[in-house]
Design an enzyme around this catalytic site. Sequence first.
Site, short mmCIF file in Angstrom:
data_model
loop_
_atom_site.label_atom_id
_atom_site.label_comp_id
_atom_site.label_asym_id
_atom_site.label_seq_id
_atom_site.Cartn_x
_atom_site.Cartn_y
_atom_site.Cartn_z
N ARG A 180 0.67 -1.02 0.01
CA ARG A 180 -0.02 0.13 0.06
C ARG A 180 0.85 1.16 -0.18
NH1 ARG A 180 -2.54 -3.53 -1.37
NH2 ARG A 180 -4.66 -4.34 -0.57
N SER A 229 -11.32 0.57 2.68
CA SER A 229 -10.44 -0.05 3.63
C SER A 229 -10.11 1.22 4.54
CB SER A 229 -9.51 -0.72 3.08
OG SER A 229 -10.24 -2.14 2.61
N GLU A 299 -4.97 3.31 6.27
CA GLU A 299 -4.87 2.95 4.68
C GLU A 299 -5.38 4.08 4.12
OE1 GLU A 299 -6.32 -0.19 1.35
OE2 GLU A 299 -5.57 -0.96 3.16
#
Length: 325
Positions: A180, A229, A299
């Site tokens: 990520r 998310s 995130e």
Amino acid sequence: MSFPDLLPQFSGWIGGVRGNLIPNHPLAKAVWFRVGGPAQLYFEPADEADLALFLKNLPAEIRVTVIGLGSNLLIRDGGIDGVVIKLPAKAFGGVEVLEGNRVRAGAGLPDVKIATAAAKAGIDGLEFFRGIPGAVGGALYMNAGCYGTEAKERVVSLRGVTRQGDIIELSNADMAYQYRKSNGPEGVVFTSAVFEGLSGDSEDILAKMREITERRESTQPTNTRTGGSTFKNPDGQSAWKLVDEAGCRGLRIGDAQVSEMHTNFLVNLDAASAHDIEILGETVRAKVREKHGIALGWEIRRMGHFAPGREVREFLDGDVFAGVK
């Protein structure tokens, strides 16, 4: 809240810019949470050359922030100073099928469209983009992924404009991708990328995409004001499970709530502020740390200024858990 107008400073060159320039443009409608303050100067370039001209002339001390579809973004209530650039799909949303099971996609293209184009061309391995509710530029920047595949596994090359206005080509290796996260050259605004998949059968690929869609809609609050998310999965663990075990399912601050459906999603029930959402997120992080000894990482990208007197500390350390229902 509003910022000083930057445009008068640019009078010597701004007339050559063809794109849309809007001082103090509200950003709440540009993000899925529907919260946040304004951009000091909002810019939608007409094309890549227009973007290069703008960045070449923009004074180096002025901050540049790039946003995509706003699906994984929380803009704070105080807004964003400097220039906020959004690449419009009209100019940056093209998609082209190439030889060798490759696809070239503009950074403003919604991820679902690159998945669809690849599937129709019989290119397997890009269907995971169907499960990412953002644009290609965001996927490149944060190495987006789902259902076992990440962007870094499919990116061949990237094209972008530097802060100095130069158009450059980058390789996958230049991005030094991590989970990520990307670590490419600082300040580059990605404009397009080439992805490579595998040879496959169109009907089989489209069937997998339908499965992804059904799975998302049955397990995630896709029809709500959310940011996707919220927290990264720690090594070997699932963030949603840690949040659930910490007793946070349905936890609410004002109109911000941990989703009852999927505990790694925060939702704006109606009139939440960015402050409410971030306070809720840090409350969840604090409770998970207390329960499991694990510091969940965000995130969702959080950016901009806090509204005066509405700062949020990490894990709310030193703050009182106020307003929690």
